[in-house]
Design a protein around this motif. Sequence first.
Motif, PDB file in Angstrom:
ATOM      1  N   ALA A  58      19.889 -32.753  25.143  1.00 45.26           N
ATOM      2  CA  ALA A  58      18.567 -32.648  25.769  1.00 45.26           C
ATOM      3  C   ALA A  58      18.154 -31.177  25.903  1.00 45.26           C
ATOM      4  CB  ALA A  58      18.572 -33.328  27.129  1.00 45.26           C
ATOM      5  N   LEU A  59      19.088 -30.322  26.281  1.00 44.12           N
ATOM      6  CA  LEU A  59      18.795 -28.894  26.393  1.00 44.12           C
ATOM      7  C   LEU A  59      18.510 -28.278  25.023  1.00 44.12           C
ATOM      8  CD1 LEU A  59      21.339 -27.720  29.116  1.00 44.12           C
ATOM      9  CD2 LEU A  59      18.839 -27.487  29.212  1.00 44.12           C
ATOM     10  N   ALA A  60      19.193 -28.796  23.986  1.00 43.82           N
ATOM     11  CA  ALA A  60      18.962 -28.289  22.635  1.00 43.82           C
ATOM     12  C   ALA A  60      17.527 -28.547  22.185  1.00 43.82           C
ATOM     13  CB  ALA A  60      19.941 -28.938  21.660  1.00 43.82           C
ATOM     14  N   VAL A  61      16.939 -29.637  22.677  1.00 45.43           N
ATOM     15  CA  VAL A  61      15.537 -29.929  22.373  1.00 45.43           C
ATOM     16  C   VAL A  61      14.610 -29.153  23.309  1.00 45.43           C
ATOM     17  CG1 VAL A  61      13.776 -31.742  22.324  1.00 45.43           C
ATOM     18  CG2 VAL A  61      16.074 -32.221  21.487  1.00 45.43           C
ATOM     19  N   ALA A  62      14.968 -29.076  24.576  1.00 44.67           N
ATOM     20  CA  ALA A  62      14.115 -28.429  25.570  1.00 44.67           C
ATOM     21  C   ALA A  62      13.974 -26.931  25.308  1.00 44.67           C
ATOM     22  CB  ALA A  62      14.676 -28.661  26.971  1.00 44.67           C
ATOM     23  N   ALA A  63      15.059 -26.280  24.867  1.00 41.13           N
ATOM     24  CA  ALA A  63      15.037 -24.822  24.688  1.00 41.13           C
ATOM     25  C   ALA A  63      13.936 -24.363  23.722  1.00 41.13           C
ATOM     26  CB  ALA A  63      16.407 -24.333  24.237  1.00 41.13           C
ATOM     27  N   PRO A  64      13.857 -24.898  22.502  1.00 38.77           N
ATOM     28  CA  PRO A  64      12.769 -24.464  21.616  1.00 38.77           C
ATOM     29  C   PRO A  64      11.391 -24.916  22.096  1.00 38.77           C
ATOM     30  CG  PRO A  64      14.056 -26.199  20.583  1.00 38.77           C
ATOM     31  CD  PRO A  64      14.800 -25.778  21.800  1.00 38.77           C
ATOM     32  N   PHE A 139      26.661 -26.076  14.125  1.00 34.39           N
ATOM     33  CA  PHE A 139      25.232 -26.357  14.150  1.00 34.39           C
ATOM     34  C   PHE A 139      24.603 -25.838  15.447  1.00 34.39           C
ATOM     35  CE2 PHE A 139      21.843 -29.163  15.708  1.00 34.39           C
ATOM     36  CZ  PHE A 139      20.875 -28.929  14.736  1.00 34.39           C
ATOM     37  N   GLY A 140      25.246 -26.116  16.574  1.00 32.48           N
ATOM     38  CA  GLY A 140      24.729 -25.662  17.869  1.00 32.48           C
ATOM     39  C   GLY A 140      24.595 -24.150  17.942  1.00 32.48           C
ATOM     40  N   PHE A 141      25.561 -23.434  17.362  1.00 27.01           N
ATOM     41  CA  PHE A 141      25.497 -21.977  17.361  1.00 27.01           C
ATOM     42  C   PHE A 141      24.339 -21.488  16.497  1.00 27.01           C
ATOM     43  CE2 PHE A 141      26.966 -17.828  15.562  1.00 27.01           C
ATOM     44  CZ  PHE A 141      26.848 -17.093  16.734  1.00 27.01           C
ATOM     45  N   GLY A 142      24.127 -22.158  15.359  1.00 27.13           N
ATOM     46  CA  GLY A 142      23.014 -21.778  14.500  1.00 27.13           C
ATOM     47  C   GLY A 142      21.676 -21.940  15.185  1.00 27.13           C
ATOM     48  N   VAL A 143      21.486 -23.083  15.867  1.00 27.61           N
ATOM     49  CA  VAL A 143      20.234 -23.327  16.590  1.00 27.61           C
ATOM     50  C   VAL A 143      20.058 -22.308  17.720  1.00 27.61           C
ATOM     51  CG1 VAL A 143      19.018 -24.988  18.057  1.00 27.61           C
ATOM     52  CG2 VAL A 143      20.134 -25.769  15.969  1.00 27.61           C
ATOM     53  N   LEU A 144      21.155 -21.949  18.360  1.00 29.38           N
ATOM     54  CA  LEU A 144      21.098 -20.938  19.423  1.00 29.38           C
ATOM     55  C   LEU A 144      20.579 -19.609  18.883  1.00 29.38           C
ATOM     56  CD1 LEU A 144      21.749 -19.774  22.247  1.00 29.38           C
ATOM     57  CD2 LEU A 144      24.104 -19.436  21.453  1.00 29.38           C
ATOM     58  N   LEU A 145      21.001 -19.226  17.679  1.00 29.72           N
ATOM     59  CA  LEU A 145      20.536 -17.967  17.098  1.00 29.72           C
ATOM     60  C   LEU A 145      19.044 -18.013  16.748  1.00 29.72           C
ATOM     61  CD1 LEU A 145      23.443 -16.951  14.680  1.00 29.72           C
ATOM     62  CD2 LEU A 145      22.938 -16.054  16.952  1.00 29.72           C
ATOM     63  N   TRP A 150      17.596 -18.665  27.503  1.00 32.11           N
ATOM     64  CA  TRP A 150      18.576 -19.095  28.497  1.00 32.11           C
ATOM     65  C   TRP A 150      18.886 -20.589  28.463  1.00 32.11           C
ATOM     66  CZ3 TRP A 150      21.923 -15.972  30.185  1.00 32.11           C
ATOM     67  CH2 TRP A 150      21.607 -14.620  30.397  1.00 32.11           C
ATOM     68  N   PRO A 151      17.898 -21.480  28.340  1.00 31.37           N
ATOM     69  CA  PRO A 151      18.244 -22.901  28.231  1.00 31.37           C
ATOM     70  C   PRO A 151      19.129 -23.203  27.021  1.00 31.37           C
ATOM     71  CG  PRO A 151      15.925 -22.661  28.762  1.00 31.37           C
ATOM     72  CD  PRO A 151      16.432 -21.293  28.438  1.00 31.37           C
ATOM     73  N   ALA A 152      18.889 -22.495  25.913  1.00 34.94           N
ATOM     74  CA  ALA A 152      19.702 -22.709  24.715  1.00 34.94           C
ATOM     75  C   ALA A 152      21.139 -22.249  24.939  1.00 34.94           C
ATOM     76  CB  ALA A 152      19.089 -21.968  23.527  1.00 34.94           C
ATOM     77  N   ILE A 153      21.299 -21.130  25.650  1.00 34.80           N
ATOM     78  CA  ILE A 153      22.653 -20.638  25.949  1.00 34.80           C
ATOM     79  C   ILE A 153      23.387 -21.624  26.840  1.00 34.80           C
ATOM     80  CG2 ILE A 153      23.955 -18.841  27.152  1.00 34.80           C
ATOM     81  CD1 ILE A 153      21.793 -16.855  26.205  1.00 34.80           C
ATOM     82  N   ILE A 154      22.711 -22.114  27.886  1.00 38.48           N
ATOM     83  CA  ILE A 154      23.333 -23.093  28.784  1.00 38.48           C
ATOM     84  C   ILE A 154      23.700 -24.363  28.010  1.00 38.48           C
ATOM     85  CG2 ILE A 154      22.927 -24.584  30.786  1.00 38.48           C
ATOM     86  CD1 ILE A 154      21.073 -22.340  31.854  1.00 38.48           C
ATOM     87  N   GLY A 155      22.795 -24.818  27.138  1.00 42.77           N
ATOM     88  CA  GLY A 155      23.068 -26.008  26.339  1.00 42.77           C
ATOM     89  C   GLY A 155      24.256 -25.824  25.416  1.00 42.77           C
ATOM     90  N   SER A 156      24.372 -24.635  24.810  1.00 39.43           N
ATOM     91  CA  SER A 156      25.489 -24.363  23.901  1.00 39.43           C
ATOM     92  C   SER A 156      26.820 -24.354  24.642  1.00 39.43           C
ATOM     93  CB  SER A 156      25.276 -23.024  23.192  1.00 39.43           C
ATOM     94  OG  SER A 156      24.144 -23.074  22.359  1.00 39.43           O
ATOM     95  N   VAL A 157      26.833 -23.722  25.808  1.00 35.52           N
ATOM     96  CA  VAL A 157      28.058 -23.696  26.617  1.00 35.52           C
ATOM     97  C   VAL A 157      28.433 -25.107  27.049  1.00 35.52           C
ATOM     98  CG1 VAL A 157      29.048 -22.920  28.804  1.00 35.52           C
ATOM     99  CG2 VAL A 157      27.700 -21.329  27.417  1.00 35.52           C
ATOM    100  N   LEU A 158      27.432 -25.891  27.455  1.00 34.24           N
ATOM    101  CA  LEU A 158      27.674 -27.272  27.873  1.00 34.24           C
ATOM    102  C   LEU A 158      28.178 -28.112  26.704  1.00 34.24           C
ATOM    103  CD1 LEU A 158      27.497 -29.326  30.183  1.00 34.24           C
ATOM    104  CD2 LEU A 158      25.120 -29.756  29.510  1.00 34.24           C
ATOM    105  N   LEU A 159      27.636 -27.889  25.508  1.00 37.23           N
ATOM    106  CA  LEU A 159      28.079 -28.629  24.328  1.00 37.23           C
ATOM    107  C   LEU A 159      29.558 -28.386  24.053  1.00 37.23           C
ATOM    108  CD1 LEU A 159      27.407 -30.346  21.786  1.00 37.23           C
ATOM    109  CD2 LEU A 159      26.956 -28.180  20.613  1.00 37.23           C
TER     110      LEU A 159
END
Length: 201
Positions: A58-64, A139-145, A150-159
């Motif tokens: 959900a955070l991966a979608v919310a961040a962008p 994949f998660g790291f690529g989307v983070l880049l 901040w939401p993307a970072i939190i989502g990546s750590v949570l993943l």
Amino acid sequence: MTPPTISLALFTAFLVVGFGWRSLEQRRRTGSTGFRGVSGRIGSLEWCAGVGFVAALALAVAAPLLQLIGVVSPIVDGPGIVVAGIVIAVTGIVATVYAQLEMGDSWRIGVDRAETTTLVRTGVFALVRNPIFTAMMVFGFGVLLITPNWPAIIGSVLLVATIELQVRVVEEPYLMSVHGDDYRRYSAGVGRFLPRTGLRR
């Protein structure tokens, strides 16, 4: 396309190919989609792993989306970072699908303790015990880049945290109970997420 729309497009592709198409293919081959859902009682570590994984998605979608509408801004910016993120994310999608196909009919999302599936140890599974999860983290790291907010970072750590929890608390105990000494020997020689790392002694 802006970085947020690229991120959303890649995430959509990941869901469609990695979950949608793969589930349909699994159903065609076995009569089951392979979805087993969140396991464990509410509040247990197993349950937290499943719910945390959904929250990470959900955070991966919310961040962008939040970056697209101007609520958050990227912490770092630049075309080179975005291009690197696209390459890494696409690599993660391809690797995820490849590992899923290598798993064959044993592929599942979640665990049903009443089920017994074949222990796959060939192909990429001869190098890494959980290549699908490894590919998902790539994949998660690529989307983070692509959208490094901040939401993307939190989502990546949570993943990463929930994948670790899922593997250690849910999947490995299940495989140990089903396959016994075969899994002990396998996990003693093949790394958890990377070759030769995370071996079970």
